[in-house]
Scaffold this motif. Structure first.
Motif, short mmCIF file in Angstrom:
data_model
loop_
_atom_site.label_atom_id
_atom_site.label_comp_id
_atom_site.label_asym_id
_atom_site.label_seq_id
_atom_site.Cartn_x
_atom_site.Cartn_y
_atom_site.Cartn_z
N GLN A 41 0.84 -1.21 0.00
CA GLN A 41 0.00 0.00 0.00
C GLN A 41 0.87 1.25 0.00
OE1 GLN A 41 -2.11 -0.17 3.73
NE2 GLN A 41 -2.74 -2.28 3.36
N ASP A 42 1.96 1.19 0.77
CA ASP A 42 2.81 2.38 0.92
C ASP A 42 3.44 2.82 -0.39
OD1 ASP A 42 2.29 2.91 3.53
OD2 ASP A 42 4.12 2.02 4.34
N LEU A 43 3.60 1.90 -1.34
CA LEU A 43 4.16 2.28 -2.63
C LEU A 43 3.29 3.38 -3.24
CD1 LEU A 43 4.97 -1.24 -4.11
CD2 LEU A 43 6.53 0.31 -2.93
N LEU A 44 1.99 3.28 -3.03
CA LEU A 44 1.08 4.29 -3.56
C LEU A 44 0.81 5.38 -2.52
CD1 LEU A 44 -1.88 3.70 -5.88
CD2 LEU A 44 -2.19 5.20 -3.93
N ARG A 45 0.67 4.95 -1.26
CA ARG A 45 0.36 5.93 -0.21
C ARG A 45 1.42 7.02 -0.13
NH1 ARG A 45 -0.37 2.54 3.85
NH2 ARG A 45 -2.63 2.53 3.86
N SER A 46 2.68 6.64 -0.33
CA SER A 46 3.77 7.61 -0.24
C SER A 46 3.56 8.73 -1.28
CB SER A 46 5.11 6.91 -0.48
OG SER A 46 5.07 6.19 -1.70
N VAL A 47 3.07 8.38 -2.45
CA VAL A 47 2.83 9.37 -3.50
C VAL A 47 1.58 10.19 -3.17
CG1 VAL A 47 2.25 9.68 -5.93
CG2 VAL A 47 3.97 7.98 -5.25
N TYR A 48 0.56 9.49 -2.72
CA TYR A 48 -0.67 10.19 -2.34
C TYR A 48 -0.38 11.24 -1.26
CZ TYR A 48 -5.10 10.79 0.16
OH TYR A 48 -6.18 11.33 0.80
N ARG A 49 0.41 10.83 -0.29
CA ARG A 49 0.73 11.77 0.78
C ARG A 49 1.46 13.00 0.25
NH1 ARG A 49 2.30 8.18 6.01
NH2 ARG A 49 0.14 7.87 6.63
N ARG A 50 2.39 12.78 -0.65
CA ARG A 50 3.22 13.86 -1.17
C ARG A 50 2.38 14.94 -1.83
NH1 ARG A 50 6.09 17.39 -1.11
NH2 ARG A 50 7.93 17.83 -2.35
N TYR A 51 1.36 14.52 -2.57
CA TYR A 51 0.60 15.49 -3.35
C TYR A 51 -0.73 15.90 -2.74
CZ TYR A 51 4.08 14.40 -6.87
OH TYR A 51 5.27 14.23 -7.53
N PHE A 52 -1.24 15.10 -1.83
CA PHE A 52 -2.61 15.38 -1.38
C PHE A 52 -2.78 15.55 0.12
CE2 PHE A 52 -2.96 13.03 -5.40
CZ PHE A 52 -3.62 13.99 -6.16
N THR A 53 -1.71 15.47 0.90
CA THR A 53 -1.90 15.65 2.34
C THR A 53 -0.97 16.74 2.87
OG1 THR A 53 -0.21 14.08 3.07
CG2 THR A 53 -2.39 13.18 2.60
N PHE A 54 -1.41 17.38 3.92
CA PHE A 54 -0.64 18.46 4.52
C PHE A 54 0.74 17.96 4.94
CE2 PHE A 54 0.79 20.57 8.38
CZ PHE A 54 0.77 21.90 8.00
N ALA A 55 0.76 16.86 5.68
CA ALA A 55 2.03 16.35 6.20
C ALA A 55 3.00 16.01 5.07
CB ALA A 55 1.78 15.13 7.08
N GLY A 56 2.48 15.38 4.02
CA GLY A 56 3.34 14.96 2.92
C GLY A 56 3.84 16.13 2.09
N LYS A 57 3.02 17.20 2.01
CA LYS A 57 3.44 18.37 1.23
C LYS A 57 4.57 19.11 1.93
CE LYS A 57 -0.90 19.36 -1.11
NZ LYS A 57 -2.17 20.04 -0.91
#
Ligand code: HEM
Ligand code: SF4
Ligand code: SF4
Lengths: 511, 240
Positions: free
Chosen positions: A104-120
Motif C-alpha cells: 500500500q505504501d508504494l502508492l500511499r507515499s505518493v498520495y501523501r506527497r501530493y494530497f496531504t498536509f504532512a506529505g506536502k
C-alpha cells in the motif's frame, strides 16, 4: 542478493512460517505490458503518455473522490504491522514490498506527497515521495504481485484491503498508458466475442455437442448441454475454461447432470459465454460494467427466469456482490430466486430435496481436501447465512465423497491462502511468482497428505484449478490432483435410467 | 502572561482539532462507496454491522485474530487512554459527574497500562524486522509524543506536587472564555504543550484511524447485495 532461479521452490515447515526479509528479491518480476492494440480495445491510451504524471495524479484525486475505500484506507493505516505476515506472496518470497502495508505504501507515499498536509510540507517525516518513472515501474512490478485475495483485509484492525489499492494502482497505470497484456487482451476479447478465450459460437456449439456424446457414451443417458435456447428457465454463466480445460470440463458435465436430474430447462448463451470478469482485476468500473451488461442482454434476449453461475471465484464475487449494482435491477427475472445463484446453491438444494441419487463410493479412490477460493471466501457469500460460502461446498462434498479432511484452520475459510495465480496473474511470465505464492497453500496441503493421506484437492474457481494443475506437480502432486467440486458430483450422481455404474468406473478413469 | 499563551494555544488547538476532524469526517461521509465490498463472512443486517463495529472498536477483534502481541499492547494502551481521558473530565466539570468519580480509582492503573502498551508497541517498531521496515520517522514521533504526555502526567501525579486546584480553576475559566492564572510549573507546561500538539496533529496524521474505522467499507457494509441494489450517485449517471 542471491541469483534468481525460477525453480527455487520455497521450502516451508509450516504454512504460516515467516521468512527473513529479502529486500529486492522480486523487484525484477513484472508481467508483459499490453500492446497498443490491447490498450485500445479496453479504452485506454496506447502507450505511456508524455503528460502521464499529471494524468496519474488527476486519476488519483478522482479515485479519492469517487471511492471511499481508497480515501479511507490511505488515511487510516497506523503501520501497526498486523498485516505484514499475512500475504502468501510475502511468505513465499520474503520480499518486504510484498507485505500488504508496504505494498500500500508504494502508492500511499505518493498520495501523501501530493494530497496531504504532512506529505506536502514534511515529506521525509511521513515517508512521502515524488511520483517518478522509477516509482511507476515499481508499481507495475509490485501491484502485479498482488492477487487481490483480501487475506490482509481480514486481519487489519480497520479492514484495510490492499486489493482495493492494487486495483486503483492498476487503473491509474491503465489510464496513463501502462497496462498489463494478460488482463487487457482478455477483456478486449470479451467485449468483442463474449468470452476470455475468443471462442466463437460455432466452436462452442461443437464443444457442447461433443460433451453430450461423451456423457451418453459414459452413462447411456442422453443429457443435454443447450446453447442459446430461448425460453429456457435458467441461464448458466460459467467460466469459458469449463468448455475446454481439465479439470474444469468435468465440472461442467457435473452441472449438466444436476440440471438434467432436477428436470429444469436451462441454457448457455453464446453472447455471454463467460463468467469471468477481468474488469475487476484492473479496477475498472466501466469495463466491469460493460462485461456484466452482456449477461443482462443475454438474459433478456433468451427470456430466462433465473441466472446461475458456474464454479469461478472472482466471477462469483462480481456476480454475488456487484451484478445487481453493475447490471441490475433484475426485476424481469423470477423474484422467487436470488439473482444470481451459485451452482452449488442449486445443487445443495437439490440434494436436500432428495432429487439426486448419489453413490458416494464412486469417489472412494479419492481422499479429498477443499481449497476455499479467496474471492468466494472473503468477498462473497452463498445461501442466506453468513459463512454459507464455507458450509455449502463442504456439505455438497460430504454428500458425494466419503473421505474428506480439512486443512489447517489458519489456511482455510476466511483465512484461506490464495492459490497464487489470482487477480490477473495467471500468465506464464509470472510462473516464478505463482510458484512461490502457492507455497503456503501447498505446505498446508502436504500436511494433510502426511496426516490423512489426502490425494486430491477440490476447488470451485477456474483460476485456482488452472494454477494448481500447473504448480502442484512442482510440489510432488499429479496434475490431476486438482478437481472440480462438480466433478465429484458428476462421479457420484446416478442418472435416472443409468445402469451398472460400478462396471463403468474403471473405463471412465481410463478414458 | 503564561495564562494567555496557553489560552491561545488551547483555543487554537481545539479549533484545529474540531474543524479538522469535522471536515475529514465530512469528506469520508460524502465520498461514495461504489461497490459492496464487506470482508465476508459479514453480517446480513444493519444491527449485525453495528455489533461487528462494536467488537472492532471495543475489543479490536480483527487485531486479536491477527497478532496477539500487537493486540495486547495496543489494547492496553487504548483502554488505558480512555480511562485516563474520562478521569481528566474532572478538570473540566464542576460539580464532577458521578460516573467520572466512579472511574477515579482505575485511572491510576490506566496510566501504567498506557505506559506498558506504548512501550511494547515502540519496542516492536525497533525489534521486529518487518515492523521496523514499515516504520516512518513520524511513527516514532507519535509514540514519543504520547509517551511524553503519559510520563509528564505521571510525574505530576507521583513525583512533583502540581497545584491541581489552580489548574482546574484555569481550565474552567478557559471554558467560559475567561483567562485566569496558570501555575508556572515546568512539568505542567510540558504536559499541556504536548497535549495541544497532539490535538493539532490529530487531523493530519495517522490518528485519523479513529474516525476512519467507522467509515471502512470492508467493515461497515451490510452483506445484502443480491437483496438490495447498491449504487453510487456517479455510477447511476452512467445508466442514463
Ligand atoms: C475509535 C477509537 C479508536 C480505535 C478503535 C483505535 C484502534 C487502534 C488500533 C486497533 C490500533 C492498532 C494497534 C496498535 O498499534 O495499538 C491503533 C493504533 C494506534 N492508535 Fe488508536 N484507536 C482509536 C483511537 C485513538 C486515539 C484517540 C488515539 C490518540 C490519541 C490513538 C492513538 C493510536 C496510536 C498512536 C496508534 C499507533 C501505535 C503504534 O505506533 O504502534 N487511537 N488504534
Ligand atoms: S494491519 Fe492495517 S493498519 Fe496495520 S499496518 Fe496493516 S494495513 Fe496498516
Ligand atoms: S490482497 Fe492478498 S495478495 Fe494482495 S497484499 Fe493482501 S494478502 Fe497479499
Amino acid at each position: 542478493m542471491a541469483p534468481k532461479d525460477s525453480d527455487d521452490i520455497p521450502r516451508m515447515h509450516h504454512p504460516l512460517e515467516i521468512p527473513k526479509l529479502k529486500c529486492g528479491a522480486m523487484e525484477d518480476s513484472a508481467p508483459y505490458p499490453a500492446s497498443p492494440a490491447h490498450q485500445a480495445s479496453v479504452g485506454f491510451p496506447e502507450e505511456l503518455l508524455p503528460d502521464w504524471k499529471e494524468r496519474a495524479l488527476a486519476k488519483m484525486k478522482d479515485l479519492a473522490e469517487k471511492n471511499r475505500a481508497f480515501k479511507v484506507y490511505l488515511d487510516a493505516c497506523v503501520k501497526c504491522g498486523a498485516c505484514t505476515d499475512k500475504c502468501h506472496y510475502f511468505l513465499g518470497t520474503g520480499d518486504p514490498k510484498n507485505m500488504p502495508v508496504a505494498r500500500q505504501d508504494l502508492l500511499r507515499s505518493v498520495y501523501r506527497r501530493y494530497f496531504t498536509f504532512a506529505g506536502k510540507y514534511f515529506p521525509k517525516l511521513v515517508g512521502a515521495r515524488d511520483l517518478t518513472e522509477e516509482v511507476l515501474d515499481e508499481w507495475y512490478s509490485y501491484y502485479h504481485q498482488c492477487s487481490q485475495c483480501r487475506r490482509c483485509s481480514v486481519f487489519c484492525p480497520y479492514g484495510i484491503d490492499t486489493a482495493e489499492i492494487s486495483m486503483a494502482a492498476r487503473e491509474i497505470m491503465d489510464v496513463v498508458g501502462k497496462g498489463q497484456k494478460y488482463c487487457n487482451e482478455i477483456i478486449g476479447k470479451v467485449h468483442v466475442v463474449g468470452n476470455n478465450l475468443g471462442l466463437q459460437e460455432k466452436a462452442l456449439r461443437a464443444t457442447l455437442e461433443d460433451l453430450e456424446e461423451e456423457i451418453e457414451e459414459d452413462t447411456g443417458v442422453s443429457v443435454r448441454l443447450p446453447l442459446d435456447e430461448k425460453g429456457a428457465d435458467i441461464l448458466l454463466i460459467t467460466p469459458s475454461a469449463d468448455f475446454f480445460a481439465e479439470p474444469h470440463i468435468e465440472g461442467l458435465i457435473g452441472y449438466a447432470k444436476v440440471f438434467h436430474e432436477a428436470g429444469v430447462s436451462w441454457t448457455i448463451s453464446s453472447h455471454a459465454s463467460e463468467a469471468a470478469n477481468f474488469g475487476l482485476f484492473i479496477g475498472s468500473y466501466e469495463n466491469m460494467r460493460k462485461v456484466s451488461l452482456r449477461i443482462r442482454k443475454a438474459a433478456q434476449d433468451l427470456g430466462v427466469k433465473r441466472i446461475i453461475f458456474g464454479e469461478c471465484g472472482h466471477a462469483w464475487r462480481v456476480a454475488y456482490s456487484f451484478l445487481n449494482t453493475l447490471a441490475g435491477p433484475w426485476d424481469f427475472l423470477d423474484p422467487k430466486y436470488p439473482v444470481p445463484q451459485h451452482i452449488l446453491e442449486f445443487t445443495w438444494d437439490q440434494i436436500q430435496r432428495g432429487n439426486l441419487k448419489l453413490d458416494k463410493s464412486q469417489n472412494d479412490h479419492i481422499r479429498l481436501t477443499y481449497h476455499d477460493s479467496c474471492n468466494v471466501a472473503r468477498a462473497s457469500g452463498m445461501g442466506d447465512q453468513p459463512g454459507g460460502q464455507f458450509e455449502i461446498p463442504r456439505n455438497v462434498i460430504r454428500a458425494v465423497c466419503n473421505h474428506f479432511y480439512d486443512m489447517d484452520r489458519d489456511t482455510i475459510r476466511e483465512s484461506t491462502f490464495c492459490c497464487g495465480g489470482g487477480g490477473g496473474l495467471l500468465t506464464d511470465e509470472l510462473m516464478d511468482l505463482r510458484t512461490k505464492g502457492a507455497a503456503p497453500r501447498m505446505t498446508a496441503l502436504q500436511q494433510v497428505t502426511e496426516e490423512h493421506g489426502v490425494t486430491h484437492m477440490a476447488a470451485i474457481c477456474a483460476i485456482c484449478k488452472t494454477q494448481f494443475s500447473k504448480v502442484m506437480p512442482k510440489f510432488g502432486y499429479d496434475m490431476e490432483s486438482i478437481v472440480s467440486v462438480h466433478q465429484l458430483v458428476s462421479n457420484a450422481i446416478v442418472l435416472t435410467g443409468q445402469g451398472g455404474a460400478e462396471d463403468e468406473d474403471g473405463e471412465e478413469d481410463a478414458a | 502572561m503564561l495564562g494567555y499563551i496557553y489560552a491561545i494555544l488551547f483555543y487554537a488547538a481545539t479549533a484545529i482539532l474540531v474543524i479538522g476532524l469535522a471536515s475529514k469526517i465530512w469528506i469520508y461521509a460524502r465520498t461514495p462507496a461504489p461497490l459492496k465490498i464487506p470482508t465476508t463472512p459479514a453480517p446480513k443486517t444493519r444491527s449485525g454491522v453495528v455489533l461487528r463495529m462494536f467488537r472492532e472498536v471495543v475489543f479490536f477483534e480483527s487485531l486479536y485474530k491477527s497478532n496477539k502481541w500487537i493486540w495486547l499492547f495496543g489494547w492496553m494502551f487504548h483502554m488505558g487512554m480512555w480511562l485516563v481521558l474520562i478521569r481528566h473530565l474532572r478538570y473540566f466539570t464542576q460539580p464532577v459527574w458521578g460516573w467520572v468519580e466512579l472511574a477515579q480509582p482505575f485511572g491510576i492503573y490506566a496510566a501504567f497500562a498506557m505506559l506498558i502498551g506504548l512501550g511494547g508497541l515502540w519496542a516492536r517498531r525497533v525489534l521486529v524486522e518487518r515492523i521496523k521496515y514499515i516504520t516512518n520517522p513520524s511513527d516514532h514521533l507519535m509514540l514519543a509524543l504520547l509517551m511524553g504526555i503519559v510520563l509528564s502526567g505521571m510525574m505530576m501525579r507521583f513525583v512533583t506536587r502540581t497545584d491541581i486546584v489552580s489548574v482546574k480553576v484555569y481550565m474552567l475559566g478557559l471554558m467560559r472564555f475567561d483567562v485566569g492564572y496558570m501555575p508556572a510549573d515546568p512539568v505542567l507546561m510540558l504536559h499541556l504543550f504536548l497535549v495541544a500538539t497532539l490535538m493539532i496533529v490529530f487531523p493530519v496524521s495517522k490518528l485519523l484511524h479513529a474516525p476512519g474505522v467507522f467509515f471502512s467499507p470492508s467493515r461497515n457494509q451490510v452483506d445484502n447485495p443480491r437483496e438490495k441494489r447498491h449504487i453510487a450517485p456517479w455510477a447511476a449517471k452512467l445508466e442514463s
